[in-house]
Design an enzyme around this catalytic site. Structure first.
Site, mmCIF file in Angstrom:
data_model
loop_
_atom_site.group_PDB
_atom_site.id
_atom_site.type_symbol
_atom_site.label_atom_id
_atom_site.label_comp_id
_atom_site.label_asym_id
_atom_site.label_seq_id
_atom_site.Cartn_x
_atom_site.Cartn_y
_atom_site.Cartn_z
ATOM 1 N N ARG A 33 2.135 8.062 -22.013
ATOM 2 C CA ARG A 33 1.265 8.833 -22.865
ATOM 3 C C ARG A 33 1.292 10.411 -22.770
ATOM 4 O O ARG A 33 1.318 11.010 -23.550
ATOM 5 C CB ARG A 33 -0.391 8.495 -22.367
ATOM 6 C CG ARG A 33 -1.484 9.270 -23.089
ATOM 7 C CD ARG A 33 -2.605 8.765 -22.282
ATOM 8 N NE ARG A 33 -3.895 9.557 -22.612
ATOM 9 C CZ ARG A 33 -4.456 10.768 -22.114
ATOM 10 N NH1 ARG A 33 -3.849 10.862 -21.188
ATOM 11 N NH2 ARG A 33 -5.406 11.124 -22.448
ATOM 12 N N ALA A 34 1.746 10.727 -21.579
ATOM 13 C CA ALA A 34 1.765 12.370 -21.439
ATOM 14 C C ALA A 34 2.947 12.691 -22.271
ATOM 15 O O ALA A 34 3.174 13.907 -22.815
ATOM 16 C CB ALA A 34 1.917 12.493 -19.881
ATOM 17 N N ARG A 89 11.066 -4.583 -0.453
ATOM 18 C CA ARG A 89 12.195 -5.588 -0.153
ATOM 19 C C ARG A 89 12.935 -4.736 0.719
ATOM 20 O O ARG A 89 13.598 -5.298 1.806
ATOM 21 C CB ARG A 89 13.161 -5.893 -1.457
ATOM 22 C CG ARG A 89 13.851 -7.133 -1.094
ATOM 23 C CD ARG A 89 14.497 -7.668 -2.365
ATOM 24 N NE ARG A 89 13.515 -8.242 -3.426
ATOM 25 C CZ ARG A 89 13.924 -8.504 -4.505
ATOM 26 N NH1 ARG A 89 14.875 -7.875 -5.132
ATOM 27 N NH2 ARG A 89 12.799 -9.256 -5.127
ATOM 28 N N THR A 114 7.613 3.828 -9.088
ATOM 29 C CA THR A 114 7.986 2.506 -8.271
ATOM 30 C C THR A 114 6.683 2.470 -7.215
ATOM 31 O O THR A 114 6.407 3.502 -6.646
ATOM 32 C CB THR A 114 9.168 2.708 -7.434
ATOM 33 O OG1 THR A 114 9.116 1.589 -6.585
ATOM 34 C CG2 THR A 114 9.602 4.100 -6.626
ATOM 35 N N ILE A 115 6.248 1.304 -6.989
ATOM 36 C CA ILE A 115 5.309 0.978 -6.003
ATOM 37 C C ILE A 115 6.038 1.305 -4.412
ATOM 38 O O ILE A 115 4.828 1.351 -3.470
ATOM 39 C CB ILE A 115 4.623 -0.269 -6.384
ATOM 40 C CG1 ILE A 115 5.696 -1.537 -5.724
ATOM 41 C CG2 ILE A 115 4.044 -0.253 -7.375
ATOM 42 C CD1 ILE A 115 4.905 -2.857 -5.508
ATOM 43 N N ASP A 116 6.925 1.544 -4.382
ATOM 44 C CA ASP A 116 7.623 1.337 -2.755
ATOM 45 C C ASP A 116 7.613 2.566 -2.331
ATOM 46 O O ASP A 116 8.135 2.801 -1.003
ATOM 47 C CB ASP A 116 9.034 0.888 -2.963
ATOM 48 C CG ASP A 116 9.224 -0.682 -3.372
ATOM 49 O OD1 ASP A 116 8.219 -1.260 -3.175
ATOM 50 O OD2 ASP A 116 10.242 -1.230 -3.765
ATOM 51 N N ASP A 155 15.260 4.183 -8.200
ATOM 52 C CA ASP A 155 16.668 5.143 -8.155
ATOM 53 C C ASP A 155 17.691 4.199 -9.069
ATOM 54 O O ASP A 155 18.546 5.116 -9.449
ATOM 55 C CB ASP A 155 17.099 5.245 -6.727
ATOM 56 C CG ASP A 155 16.722 4.229 -5.859
ATOM 57 O OD1 ASP A 155 16.633 3.085 -6.276
ATOM 58 O OD2 ASP A 155 16.783 4.271 -4.520
ATOM 59 N N ASP A 187 9.769 4.858 -2.180
ATOM 60 C CA ASP A 187 11.267 4.794 -1.452
ATOM 61 C C ASP A 187 12.334 5.734 -2.158
ATOM 62 O O ASP A 187 13.399 5.606 -2.207
ATOM 63 C CB ASP A 187 11.783 3.544 -1.265
ATOM 64 C CG ASP A 187 12.170 2.774 -2.813
ATOM 65 O OD1 ASP A 187 11.494 3.229 -3.741
ATOM 66 O OD2 ASP A 187 12.797 1.876 -2.736
ATOM 67 N N HIS A 193 -9.129 -11.411 15.946
ATOM 68 C CA HIS A 193 -8.167 -11.430 15.137
ATOM 69 C C HIS A 193 -6.898 -10.908 15.431
ATOM 70 O O HIS A 193 -6.696 -10.088 16.555
ATOM 71 C CB HIS A 193 -8.702 -11.033 13.745
ATOM 72 C CG HIS A 193 -8.718 -9.602 13.987
ATOM 73 N ND1 HIS A 193 -10.047 -8.976 13.889
ATOM 74 C CD2 HIS A 193 -7.871 -8.648 14.239
ATOM 75 C CE1 HIS A 193 -10.139 -7.590 14.079
ATOM 76 N NE2 HIS A 193 -8.663 -7.443 14.283
ATOM 77 N N GLY A 244 11.126 -2.299 -11.860
ATOM 78 C CA GLY A 244 9.943 -2.830 -11.448
ATOM 79 C C GLY A 244 8.668 -2.172 -11.982
ATOM 80 O O GLY A 244 8.979 -0.901 -12.012
ATOM 81 N N ARG A 276 15.478 -5.606 -16.405
ATOM 82 C CA ARG A 276 16.656 -5.190 -15.608
ATOM 83 C C ARG A 276 18.027 -5.466 -16.493
ATOM 84 O O ARG A 276 18.167 -6.753 -17.415
ATOM 85 C CB ARG A 276 16.773 -5.795 -14.218
ATOM 86 C CG ARG A 276 15.727 -5.403 -13.394
ATOM 87 C CD ARG A 276 15.629 -5.593 -11.941
ATOM 88 N NE ARG A 276 14.840 -4.765 -10.992
ATOM 89 C CZ ARG A 276 13.764 -5.165 -10.634
ATOM 90 N NH1 ARG A 276 13.337 -6.595 -10.942
ATOM 91 N NH2 ARG A 276 13.068 -4.524 -10.025
#
Ligand code: ADP
Ligand code: F6P
Length: 324
Positions: free
Chosen positions: A25-26, A175, A129-131, A107, A133, A220, A15, A76
């Site tokens: 870039r680096a 997920r 990864t945004i997760d 991973d 994890d 709310h 992802g 993928r």
């Protein structure tokens, strides 16, 4: 003396995550300043197998640090999970003179990096990864942008939810991991936080909580649902039927994975990209770059993949304490 690395390849895999461009870039700028050539591999391991390879020089990576996504694309690739695919990937590297590789991903992508390494290509992973994890590192590129995007969106939903005295289920990405949900749960002051690592699927507890809060005068009720829990829309229908309170589901989805990376994502990605090049120069392979306890370091990929990460019990408890 480590064998001199002359050409480094760089690819992004799995992802995408905001900050991947800063890492690319680096890699390019660090390598070129150290006298090493760089080749960009498009679309992850799939592009490697298809030889979608381009030369990268510093000017090709100008004006990308602030852009979300990845200029190289990502994919993928099932074929790369086979021994034959992995041998072919290493052959393609040799054919293009690539003697070192940097892989930015999660991973799953590290497994691919490990395979390249086993097939004779010195390879280093960077956590993208945004997760959040990945157990071996306190920081993964993309998390900060994603969690801030989600937080801002939830603030907006909360405004309208309060005006209409509704209950809102807001589904965030993750997920298998609930870090975005947990962080937003605390930062947005959610009443309930459902994490794949923790949720016991006892909806009656949530219903009781909503009714009790309404009696206390809360206008709310925000439930943050990690993607892995799923079924936010049907959950909203059941909760509305059980409580008599109008309930809506909002699925934030891929908007969390795109957009301009935050300063933090650009910064860590830049240091990690440079670090990966420098450890390749030292002759290292089969390593992953990590940020642990305030320091950049690197670990063996197998060791890194065997590490386990659990949601911190105290943080989870505090999230509940603050939600009353
Ligand atoms: P992430 O890197 O974000 O965890 P995935 O798990 O989808 O994402 O992995 C990305 C890609 O890495 C896969 O599509 C595949 O090409 C490669 N990969 C994943 N697992 C393995 C494996 N066991 N061996 C070799 N390559 C793998
Ligand atoms: O990149 C991580 C992630 O966004 C997870 O939070 C999510 O479950 C998964 O990727 C979705 O991936 P896709 O729908 O792109 O396969």
């Amino acid at each position: 003396m480590a064998k001199e690395i002359k050409t480094i390849g760089v690819l992004t895999s799995g992802g995408d995550a905001p900050g991947m461009n800063a890492a690319i870039r680096a890699v390019v700028r660090t390598a070129v300043s150290r006298g090493i050539k760089v080749k960009g591999i498009k679309k992850g391991y799939m592009g490697l197998l298809n030889e979608e390879i381009v030369d990268l020089i510093p000017k090709n990576v100008s004006d990308i640090i602030q852009r979300g996504g990845t200029i190289l694309g990502t994919a993928r690739c099932l074929e790369f999970k086979t021994a034959e695919g992995q041998r072919k990937g290493a052959e393609v590297c040799r054919k293009h003179g690539i003697d070192g590789m940097v892989v930015v991903g999660g991973d799953g992508s590290y497994r691919g990096a490990q395979a390249l390494s086993r097939n004779g290509i010195n390879t280093i992973g960077i956590p993208g990864t945004i997760d959040l994890d990945i157990a071996c590192t306190d920081y993964t590129i993309g998390f900060d942008t994603a969690v801030n995007t989600a937080m801002e969106a939830i603030d907006r939903v909360k405004d309208t939810s309060s005006s209409h005295e509704r209950c809102s289920i807001i589904e965030v990405m993750g997920r298998n991991a609930g870090y975005i949900a947990l962080w937003c749960g605390i930062a947005n002051g959610a009443e309930d936080i459902l994490l794949p690592e923790k949720y016991d699927f006892n909806e009656q507890n949530i219903i009781n909580n909503i009714i009790a809060n309404r009696k206390k005068g809360k206008t709310h009720h925000i439930i943050i649902n990690a993607e892995g829990i799923g079924h936010s829309t049907s959950m909203a229908r059941r909760i509305e039927a059980a409580t008599g309170i109008e309930t809506r589901a909002t699925i934030l989805g891929y908007m969390q994975r795109g957009g301009r990376p935050t300063c933090k994502d650009r910064y860590y990605a830049s240091i990690m990209g440079a670090y990966a090049v420098d450890i390749l120069r030292e002759g290292k392979t089969n390593r992953v770059v990590c940020y642990r306890n305030g320091q950049y370091t690197d670990l063996d990929i197998e060791e890194a993949l065997n590490m386990k990460k659990n949601v911190d019990e105290y943080e989870f408890e505090v999230a509940h304490l603050l939600s009353v």
